[in-house]
Design a protein around this motif. Structure first.
Motif, PDB file in Angstrom:
ATOM      1  N   ASP A  34      72.449   4.028 -24.724  1.00 19.16           N
ATOM      2  CA  ASP A  34      73.580   4.072 -23.794  1.00 19.16           C
ATOM      3  C   ASP A  34      74.114   5.483 -23.611  1.00 19.16           C
ATOM      4  OD1 ASP A  34      73.471   1.407 -23.295  1.00 19.16           O
ATOM      5  OD2 ASP A  34      75.549   0.993 -23.792  1.00 19.16           O
ATOM      6  N   TYR A  72      82.825   2.181 -22.166  1.00 18.43           N
ATOM      7  CA  TYR A  72      82.870   1.645 -20.807  1.00 18.43           C
ATOM      8  C   TYR A  72      84.235   1.882 -20.163  1.00 18.43           C
ATOM      9  CZ  TYR A  72      78.666  -0.847 -22.334  1.00 18.43           C
ATOM     10  OH  TYR A  72      77.419  -1.154 -22.816  1.00 18.43           O
ATOM     11  N   ILE A  97      76.965   1.154 -15.803  1.00 22.40           N
ATOM     12  CA  ILE A  97      77.589   0.288 -16.809  1.00 22.40           C
ATOM     13  C   ILE A  97      76.790  -1.001 -16.967  1.00 22.40           C
ATOM     14  CG2 ILE A  97      79.594  -1.183 -17.255  1.00 22.40           C
ATOM     15  CD1 ILE A  97      81.394   1.022 -16.342  1.00 22.40           C
ATOM     16  N   ALA A 156      81.457  -6.271 -20.346  1.00 21.87           N
ATOM     17  CA  ALA A 156      80.894  -5.629 -19.159  1.00 21.87           C
ATOM     18  C   ALA A 156      80.974  -6.523 -17.925  1.00 21.87           C
ATOM     19  CB  ALA A 156      79.438  -5.241 -19.413  1.00 21.87           C
ATOM     20  N   ARG A 215      85.274  -5.956 -17.231  1.00 23.02           N
ATOM     21  CA  ARG A 215      85.121  -4.818 -16.321  1.00 23.02           C
ATOM     22  C   ARG A 215      85.041  -5.236 -14.854  1.00 23.02           C
ATOM     23  NH1 ARG A 215      87.323  -2.482 -19.620  1.00 23.02           N
ATOM     24  NH2 ARG A 215      86.375  -2.337 -21.670  1.00 23.02           N
TER      25      ARG A 215
END
Length: 769
Positions: free
Chosen positions: A239, A648, A681, A718, A722
């Motif tokens: 990542d 994130y 992401i 995520a 998000r």
């Protein structure tokens, strides 16, 4: 400083790579020479079981207080059959020949504790292991005993005890790597761009694992610290490199030179990587505050791997980019096909299918001859990026922002439903009945339960220290009370510390076998009842000092100790996260929202873990039975997930803040920020989910639990957080998202995680190739 670091590594790429190779070689060589010293035993906090173990050390030469195992056997011919006895006594002698091993044979004079079932078809030899033996040594002893088992018709011999169980290095990370190759190619559209994060992650994780092995000689840590380190390091390593390579490619697309784009990427995304990595490390090192070496070892092991992968991302990666330069945008067909075969070979290693390894030589051949084949050497075409307003992420954000209250309610309701099982969370230690059925450890456990009852796998040791001669009557009262207690299967006669003068012995040891298995909730309730009511009532008015100890009692005390400190640990991590986000975004509401939403996503992950691993839902799919959740797992999951979610959070909200500062549009900035970060992401989260989820293929229940818990937490963070909660709440609060009282703005320090824009303007002079 980061600009200079990025430029230096780019210009001096040969030196940087050589330094990494030398450092890795030195670490691997040192590790190979010294070896590992993992220790699965945990330090027992001040408690009744600790005082009981002290009594065992003082009066019984530490009997029952160290590591132990067993050699369990069953035969329909009866254990007294001459052939059976001869074969088993040879195996017991072989076991006793190992240094630091003491064997108590069932064929010896009967002692206080029975080692033979009533029908004399099942028996066991108790194997006591010296505290000087680490897990690697005891595991090797167990493997040798497995190989030495006699082959006699009708005789089944199993080696019991986790300490004597086999240690298998993790292979599931290859499954994660295989899927990471695919995800990165889909995200980048480039094989070379895919190879950069994979290379950095592998270098960081390999070095981190070697360091964990080396550190195990200094700091006590369990053997599965390697799997945990590999799992976390691989996920964050890919990542972190993904974020930096993405920024580098943006710079190339904007017309920057490769060196300027590298410097900009390290100064922006690299700065965010360091911030996120240090947050994870600090959270993990916060486990040292618990004050137990077992917990500290887990935290240090994971923190070491994250630290190494973070360093590799900002040093090794810019050097590798220096070799790749603009070629990260070019992908010949032969390299794309070869990457597919490499992914297939990695999958074969991970799932144990050797035939799939044929993919590796095929990939090598393609790399060699592909450039000479006209069709294969052509470049894979890239689709031009769509305008931001036409992207799916932009349209999705607008959809959420159109009805923020409704979508906020949907998101919160979903997370609350998923989190509901956490209300029945039961912390404790699973027993050896959770090992895979084909293992000797599990079969030994089942044989003991079959021959002696389920509670025999977790006997309680009751120590009674005599202060005055009149305590003899209290001792008899204690024995009677134990025999009459609810939940007792059997009580052995008291064993004196001085067998030559039992009447005047200063201490006695009583073995109590519960009716239920070690991990059963009824067993914990039974121990609490003995301690709270049965024993105090039996010895009231005497000076007899009684303590209930043994592995089961110690596990209960260890769980209670951690349970009392989890809230403190959670509070410390939450406070740290709030303060860091407030300093980064100069906002009061953004960090409050982040903390609340992260708590919801983590609670949901806990809920799913409880449903699967405690309740046993989908247990056959995951190869597990329902059991309590190990008390250190919520702590580690909390520390890791909060650090990862910070990554994130910073990546998304910094883009939203950048758009808001530029346009002043509180609504449009949310959609623009989400659209510009959604691709990376999503790719990063997909890699994390696959890497973590791949560890469900490991045999160890704890590793499976970590893998499922972390994969679910990242996926929820995520997606639901998000893509649903963040745009909904940002829309509802509007410009108030970035409000911060003036006095607070002057007090808190400024943390810049996105760097400046001067990197590209610096002269790109000099530097060797």
């Amino acid at each position: 400083m980061l600009v200079a670091l990025g430029r230096w590594c780019f210009r001096n790429r040969w030196l940087t790579v050589a330094a990494w190779i030398v450092a890795m070689g030195a670490i691997f060589a040192t590790t190979g020479a010294i070896g590992a010293a993992f220790n699965a035993a945990f330090e027992i906090p001040d408690s009744e079981s600790r005082r009981g173990f002290d009594a065992l050390d003082t009066h019984f030469d530490g009997f029952g207080s160290g590591q132990s195992g067993s050699i369990v056997f069953r035969t329909d011919r009866g254990i007294d059959d001459p052939e059976v006895r001869e074969a088993m006594e040879e195996l017991f002698a072989e076991a006793a020949s190992f240094e630091g091993v003491t064997v108590s044979s069932p064929y010896e004079e009967p002692g206080s504790f029975t080692q033979v079932s009533e029908d004399r078809t099942v028996a066991f030899a108790a194997v006591a292991l010296s505290a000087d033996l680490d897990f690697t040594a005891t595991s090797e002893i167990g493997e040798e005993l497995l190989d030495q088992r006699p082959e006699l018709a009708g005789l089944q011999v199993e080696i019991g005890g986790a300490a004597l169980g086999p240690f298998e290095p993790p292979e599931s990370e290859f499954i994660g790597l295989a899927f990471a190759v695919v995800v990165l190619i889909l995200a980048f559209g480039s094989v070379l761009a895919m190879g950069l994060p994979i290379s950095v992650a592998v270098a960081g994780v390999g070095t981190g694992i070697a360091l964990i092995t080396l550190i195990s000689n200094v700091i006590g840590m369990p053997d599965f610290a390697i799997q945990i380190g590999a799992m976390i390091g691989l996920g964050v390593g890919i990542d972190y490199a993904l974020f930096i390579v993405t920024r580098y490619r943006e710079g190339i697309h904007a017309g920057q030179t490769p060196e300027d784009a590298t410097a900009t990427a390290i100064d922006t995304a690299g700065r965010a990587v360091i911030f996120a990595g240090l947050t994870v490390v600090i959270s993990l090192l916060g486990m040292l505050l618990i004050g137990l070496s077992f917990i500290s070892g887990l935290g240090i092991g994971a923190a070491v791997t994250v630290t190494i992968t973070m360093i590799a991302s900002v040093t090794l990666l810019p050097a590798l980019i220096g070799f790749a330069r603009e070629r990260v945008e070019i992908t010949p067909w032969y390299s794309l096909v070869a990457a597919g075969f490499i992914s297939l070979a990695l999958l074969g290693i991970g799932i144990g299918v050797p035939t799939l390894l044929i993919g590796m030589p095929i990939a090598v051949v393609l790399f060699i001859v592909g450039r000479w084949i006209p069709r294969l050497k052509e470049h894979v075409p890239h689709r031009p990026p769509a305008p931001i307003e036409q992207t799916l992420a932009y349209r999705w954000s607008r959809l959420i922002q159109a009805r923020p209250w409704a979508w906020l309610g949907v998101g919160v309701l979903l997370l609350v439903i998923l989190a509901a099982p956490v209300l029945s969370l039961r912390l404790g230690f699973s027993d050896e009945g959770n090992y895979p059925e084909e293992t000797s450890t599990r079969q030994a456990y089942d044989l003991l339960a079959e021959g002696f009852g389920p509670g025999f796998n977790g006997p309680l040791l009751v120590t009674a220290e005599v202060e005055e001669p009149s305590d003899g009557a209290a001792l008899q009262s204690l024995i009677g009370a134990l025999e009459g207690a609810d939940g007792v299967a059997s009580v052995a006669p008291p064993f004196p510390s001085d067998p030559t003068n039992p009447e005047a012995s200063p201490a006695y040891l009583i073995q109590v076998i519960p009716d239920t298995a070690p991990q059963d909730e009824e067993t914990s309730t039974f121990v609490e009842a003995l301690r709270d009511t049965v024993v105090p009532a039996a010895v009231a008015g005497s000076t007899l000092d009684v303590n209930i100890t043994g592995t089961v009692a110690a596990n209960i005390d260890f769980t209670g100790y951690l349970t009392g400190r989890i809230i403190i640990f959670f509070g410390a991590v939450l406070t740290l996260s709030f303060l860091l986000l407030m300093a980064v975004f100069r906002s009061l509401l953004v960090p409050i929202k982040a903390v609340v939403m992260n708590m919801l996503s983590i609670a949901s992950a806990y809920g799913i873990v409880v449903a699967i691993f405690q309740w046993g839902w989908l247990g056959s799919l995951f190869g597990i039975d329902g059991a309590p959740i190990e008390p250190f797992i919520p702590m580690m999951m909390f520390a890791i997930v909060f650090g990862l979610s910070m990554d994130y959070e910073v990546f998304l909200l910094s883009r939203v803040k950048e758009e808001f500062d530029r346009s002043g549009d509180a609504v449009g900035s949310v959609a623009d920020g989400l659209a510009s970060t959604a691709r990376v992401i999503t790719a990063a989260a997909a890699i994390m989910v696959v890497v973590f989820g791949s560890f469900v293929f490991e045999d160890d229940r704890i590793i499976k639990l970590f893998g499922v818990g972390l994969a679910v937490a990242v996926m929820l963070d995520a997606t639901v957080v998000r893509l649903l909660l963040v745009p909904a709440t940002m829309e509802l609060l509007g410009s108030r998202n970035w409000w911060l009282p003036g006095w607070l703005d002057r007090v808190i320090p400024t943390i810049n995680v996105e760097g400046g824009s001067t990197a590209a303007a610096e002269p790109a002079a000099g530097g060797g190739d």
